[in-house]
Write an enzyme that holds these catalytic residues in place. Structure first.
Site, PDB file in Angstrom:
ATOM      1  N   ASP A 444      32.376  66.315  57.906  1.00 31.22           N
ATOM      2  CA  ASP A 444      32.627  65.616  59.173  1.00 31.22           C
ATOM      3  C   ASP A 444      31.328  65.003  59.667  1.00 31.22           C
ATOM      4  OD1 ASP A 444      35.281  66.356  59.312  1.00 31.22           O
ATOM      5  OD2 ASP A 444      34.877  68.200  60.408  1.00 31.22           O
ATOM      6  N   ASP A 747      36.909  71.287  61.484  1.00 25.14           N
ATOM      7  CA  ASP A 747      36.875  72.080  62.717  1.00 25.14           C
ATOM      8  C   ASP A 747      38.207  72.106  63.454  1.00 25.14           C
ATOM      9  OD1 ASP A 747      36.937  69.490  63.622  1.00 25.14           O
ATOM     10  OD2 ASP A 747      34.917  69.501  64.470  1.00 25.14           O
ATOM     11  N   ASP A 751      42.821  70.152  60.243  1.00 21.09           N
ATOM     12  CA  ASP A 751      41.983  70.208  59.031  1.00 21.09           C
ATOM     13  C   ASP A 751      42.392  71.362  58.116  1.00 21.09           C
ATOM     14  OD1 ASP A 751      40.338  68.026  59.581  1.00 21.09           O
ATOM     15  OD2 ASP A 751      39.029  69.215  60.845  1.00 21.09           O
TER      16      ASP A 751
END
Length: 1006
Positions: A444, A747, A751
């Protein structure tokens, strides 16, 4: 005339006594009253003096004021805890109505539905005493004796003990108690020493895994206490607490819904139902252990710990840490194979030695035959047979490398402990070793590559940028609309203790940044804004639409307001008008839409995250309340640019990954221009590289590729912007199909599929939801990409340390088997006795594992390509190293076996001691060789590994004691200085041999 005159003398006397008693009582009362008044005036004067002084008021120990909440304590004690917990657990509406509803339950539990409980220490302790703590009783851990028992169950150990007991019995019968116990007794002591060391090691590792398990279950929960939102440990939640819930949170206790919007729970862990349950006033029951899948809200805690169904379930589950990792499985297979080879060798030794003994080819120290048919006593025959069986069984003990699984456990436990210090918590053991093979990391952007410390640095009203010092000039209606857009459409909170205190702002980093901007720059009072409006409906933020909205009605007005906030280009697409700096409403034509697009693009290219606010007013239709938010024909209120700087050290970490042959791919929800700018800043993209269209793409492009196109282009992609969790999952699947070992950071709740699909799922400890953490293998506690690289280094260290130990142990195994096998066949006797071989086994398995399995990662590890999934555990380089050392050791020991007496001019016992001493010292010197599989400099970084040096020192000291002081126990003779020097010199030749062997090239290096 006084009445006293008419009284009798005795009556007068009685009366006088009564008057005297009354006057005495009055005097006491007057004195007490005077004392009270005097003390009160003294305290008042002291109080006045204290307040008249300038400076802080000092506390004294002269008195203690205790505030007793008698009503509170008595009322909480009257709560029927069982009935309340049963009501929520059974979802019993009738029972809830008997309590008077949710609000009445809050009153009973003395909870203010807005500000929560007081939360002072006395209140918390009292609630825990009445309702229990939010902890469950874990099943008792395995005791130390259990580990001893498991070590004793080993078949070879039991056979060896049986032989030792027989040897002890025959020895005592033949030579008496004084001298007859040495042979058998020594083996028993040696066996129990091996068992004890193994049990202590396993016991310690078990305790360490338990600690890590407790740490992983310590979840942070946000509660409201005394009006403040604050994070606390899940173990500190008490009955009466108000818990704040958002997407991805785990419900920490049983409770009732207070307020919220679009709240849905996944109760599959409790009920097995896969459908998500809508939680509202009609269904307020919330069970511990379930997960929030949508919306947000507040919950009143009604029962905790073992009073909840989750707590009862967890109390009955015994979480065993005996997870077998892939590497352990491979090593167990290898150990089984080596054990079979050892069994064949032991059987061969047993048969040869028995044949030699019974055919009269075995002689004692004086040259006499040990077996003379019927002339030999039965006890002597049995003693000889038992010693032969003991020698054969000991060969099996040495041959079976039970130290391999121990080495894996040690290195995994050690690496887990060190990784915790390096901000990474391992949830799944196998991920430690798998990470060493990672070829691609999908990361990310926000919070991982960047600091996640958002701040509004740009604000555009219409097509003009508003500077910080010009906010006061904003038109009144625009200012109010912006305050409403921020204050009503947020999941964050602003807490002020009083009018002069600094506001405490809580929420996600994006929410905190926007709230801070509104409070300090726009002068927003969130309480006033919320009091003036009634919220009708909320659209919670989701990663597909990338926006959140709220439908509100202003008090005493007939108009309905819709407010949207989200990704700038998404919001812009829904707008048809905009406000300019003067507060005038303008129609947005295509040219102006392009101009706004350029403003957004320019902000993004400066690494800013662009958020837009939009608004629409609609009249209330014939008293009907709308519940659907308008999504078209909106008015653009403004654009804000949030700066989130890159983390220090990220670019270095990315470059070290590239040098190690690991590809980094950035997958983000931000727009393509922001993503590209951050990628350049983090060195994921380099200006000097050829950047074609496939290097930076958007999620929708990747999604719309054909499967063949995806497989063709997935390796080229470095950055994927505006991606959804499905795009991330799709990329992981493509990379795995192409043979990559993939690590993924995540997070959010969405996901979870990608984290589970990846070979190594890395969740974020700070911003990560509980759903993401549970789906992951490793939790990055500081959300930092540098910690991801640290995990990669440790993963490689685990694999390399196992290879080092494997090379060391196989060298010992080959040498010990060869020397005993050749000597047994040729002379009928083994030079290394059972006790000596058990001592070697102890050095090799436990001390060797400790020394080599605890090497810390070095920079050299990051200069090699990743280890593939199917690469052999024992590489060609390892075979080269171990065969060279084993051949040297076998040659040296066989020369000593056959020519030792002649070379040194010594007797049989000293010759055997020389062989034993040289063999052990060879292992000590070879431990240094095993530190570096390829490098010639085996001493590099040795001073950093204090444990290695300590173990080498301990081994040498114990060997000295064995040879010089434990002669009867170890069956050794004392050696002089020259003989010690010869042993050390022969063993030290391992170093130059190791150096020379590393000059031999290895093709393929596998």
């Amino acid at each position: 005339m006084s009445t006293l005159r008419f009284r009798k003398p005795d009556e007068i006397a009685i009366c006088d006594e009564e008057d005297w008693s009354v006057s005495k009582t009055h005097k006491r009362r007057w004195r007490l009253a005077f004392t009270v008044i005097y003390i009160t005036r003294v305290l008042a004067s002291l109080n006045k003096k204290a307040f008249d002084k300038d400076g802080p008021l000092l506390r004294t120990l002269s008195y203690v004021s205790i505030d007793m909440h008698c009503k509170s304590i008595s009322s909480l004690l009257t709560v029927d805890t069982k009935k309340l917990s049963d009501t929520v657990r059974d979802k019993n509406f009738e029972s809830l109505s008997q309590f008077g509803g949710v609000k009445e339950v809050a009153l009973i539990l003395e909870t203010n539905v807005k500000s929560g409980i007081h939360g002072d220490e006395a209140d918390l302790i009292h609630r825990q005493n009445v309702f229990g703590a939010n902890k469950y009783q874990k099943p008792p851990a395995k005791k130390f004796l259990r580990f001893v028992y498991e070590a004793l169950k080993d078949t070879t150990i039991l056979i060896l003990l049986a032989c030792a007991i027989l040897s002890l019995a025959f020895g005592i019968k033949q030579h008496g108690w004084k001298d007859g116990w040495y042979d058998g007794g020594s083996i028993i002591v040696a066996v129990f020493l091996v068992i004890a060391v193994s049990a202590v090691s396993d016991f310690k590792q078990s305790r360490q895994f338990q600690k890590l398990s407790t740490k992983s279950s310590d979840v942070k929960v946000e509660v409201v206490r005394d009006g403040r939102r604050q994070p606390i440990s899940i173990f500190d939640v008490v009955v009466g607490d108000i818990v704040c819930l958002k997407i991805g949170d785990q419900i920490p206790a049983d409770g009732l819904f207070l307020e919220g919007h679009s709240l849905k729970l996944d109760e599959s862990s409790m009920t097995g139902e896969s459908d998500h349950i809508q939680i509202d006033e009609g269904n307020p029951f919330m069970l511990s252990g379930t997960k929030v899948t949508d919306g947000f809200g507040f919950m009143l805690v009604t029962s905790v710990g073992t009073n909840t169904l989750w707590g009862k379930m967890m109390s009955s589950i015994n979480r065993d840490s005996n997870e077998e990792t892939p590497l352990q499985a491979r090593l167990n297979k290898l150990a089984s194979y080596i054990g079979k080879v050892g069994l064949v060798a032991a059987a061969l030794v047993l048969v040869v030695m028995l044949i030699r003994y019974f055919t009269g080819n075995t002689r004692d120290d004086k040259g006499n035959k040990e077996f003379n048919g019927s002339k030999t006593k039965f006890d002597d025959v049995m003693n000889a047979v038992v010693s032969i069986v003991s020698a054969a069984v000991t060969i099996i003990v040495v041959a079976i490398p039970e130290g391999l699984p121990l080495a894996v456990t040690l290195t995994l436990a050690y690496s887990m402990k060190c990784m915790m210090a390096d901000h990474a918590m391992v949830r799944k053991l196998s991920s430690c070793e798998t990470m060493g093979s990672a070829t691609t990391i999908c990361t990310d952007k926000t919070g991982t590559l960047t600091l996640n410390e958002m701040k509004v640095t740009k604000f555009w009203l219409g097509k003009e940028a508003v500077e910080d010092d010009n906010y006061s000039n904003l038109i009144g209606n625009i200012l109010k609309l912006l305050q409403q857009a921020v204050g009503l459409n947020t999941t964050g909170t602003v807490y002020k203790l009083n009018s002069t205190s600094v506001p405490e702002i809580s929420g996600s980093p994006t929410e905190k940044a926007i709230l801070s901007w509104a409070v300090f720059n726009l002068g927003m009072s969130i309480e006033d804004v919320k009091q003036d409006h009634h919220i009708i409906h909320v659209e919670a933020f989701n990663s597909a639409k990338k926006r959140s909205g709220v439908l509100v009605k202003r008090n005493n007005e007939k108009t309905i307001h819709t407010h949207w906030k989200g990704a700038a280009e998404m919001i812009l697409a829904t707008c048809s008008t905009y406000y300019d700096r003067a507060g005038v409403l303008n129609v947005m034509d295509e040219e102006e839409r392009l101009q706004f697009g350029t403003i957004i693009k320019n902000m993004a290219q400066n690494s800013l995250r662009c958020i837009a606010f939009a608004h629409k007013v609609a009249a209330e239709e014939s008293g009907q309340v709308l519940e659907k938010l308008e999504e078209n024909g909106l008015t653009l209120l403004g654009l804000v640019g949030l700066k989130d700087p890159c983390r220090p050290g990220v670019s270095t970490a990315v470059e070290s990954c590239r040098a190690a042959g690991v590809n980094i791919k950035m997958i983000t929800g931000d727009n393509v221009h922001t993503a590209k700018a951050i990628a350049f800043e983090c060195k994921i993209l380099n200006a000097d590289e050829d950047l074609d269209d496939d290097v930076v793409i958007e999620g929708v492009q990747f999604r719309n590729y054909s499967p063949e196109e995806r497989m063709e282009k997935v390796d080229k992609i470095h950055v994927m912007a505006r991606s959804s969790p499905f795009d991330k999952l799709l990329m992981v699947q493509c990379l795995k199909q192409k043979g990559h070992v993939v690590a993924v950071t995540g997070d959010g709740t969405n996901d979870a599929p990608a984290l589970k699909e990846a070979d190594i799922g890395l969740s974020m400890g700070i911003q990560g939801t509980e759903v993401a953490k549970e789906s992951s293998d490793i939790v990055i506690l500081d959300d930092n990409f540098t910690s991801v690289v640290t995990v990669l280094r440790w993963g490689r260290a685990v694999y390399t340390n196992i290879q080092k130990f494997l090379q060391f142990q196989l060298t010992v195994n080959v040498a010990a088997l060869a020397i005993n096998l050749v000597a047994a066949i040729s002379s009928g006797k083994v030079p290394l006795t059972a006790v000596q071989l058990l001592w070697v086994n102890l050095i090799m398995d436990t001390l060797g594992a400790l020394a080599l399995a605890t090497e810390k990662p070095t920079n050299d590890l990051m200069s090699k390509p990743p280890v593939g999934r199917s690469e052999p555990l024992i590489t060609k380089i390892m075979w080269r190293n171990l065969m060279a050392q084993a051949m040297y050791q076998v040659t040296t020991l066989l020369v000593l076996q056959f020519k030792g007496k002649f070379i040194f001019g010594v007797n049989e016992n000293i010759k055997n001691t020389l062989i034993f001493n040289t063999f052990v010292l060879c292992q000590v010197f070879n431990e240094f060789n095993a530190r570096k599989l390829e490098k010639k400099n085996i001493f590099k970084g040795i001073l950093k590994n204090k444990l290695f040096l300590a173990i080498i020192g301990i081994t040498i000291v114990l060997q000295l004691v064995m040879v010089e002081f434990l002669k009867k126990f170890a069956n050794t003779e004392r050696l002089n200085w020259g003989q010690w020097g010869a042993c050390i010199g022969l063993a030290a030749l391992s170093w130059p041999i190791g150096c020379l062997v590393k000059c031999i090239p290895v093709s393929g290096k596998k």
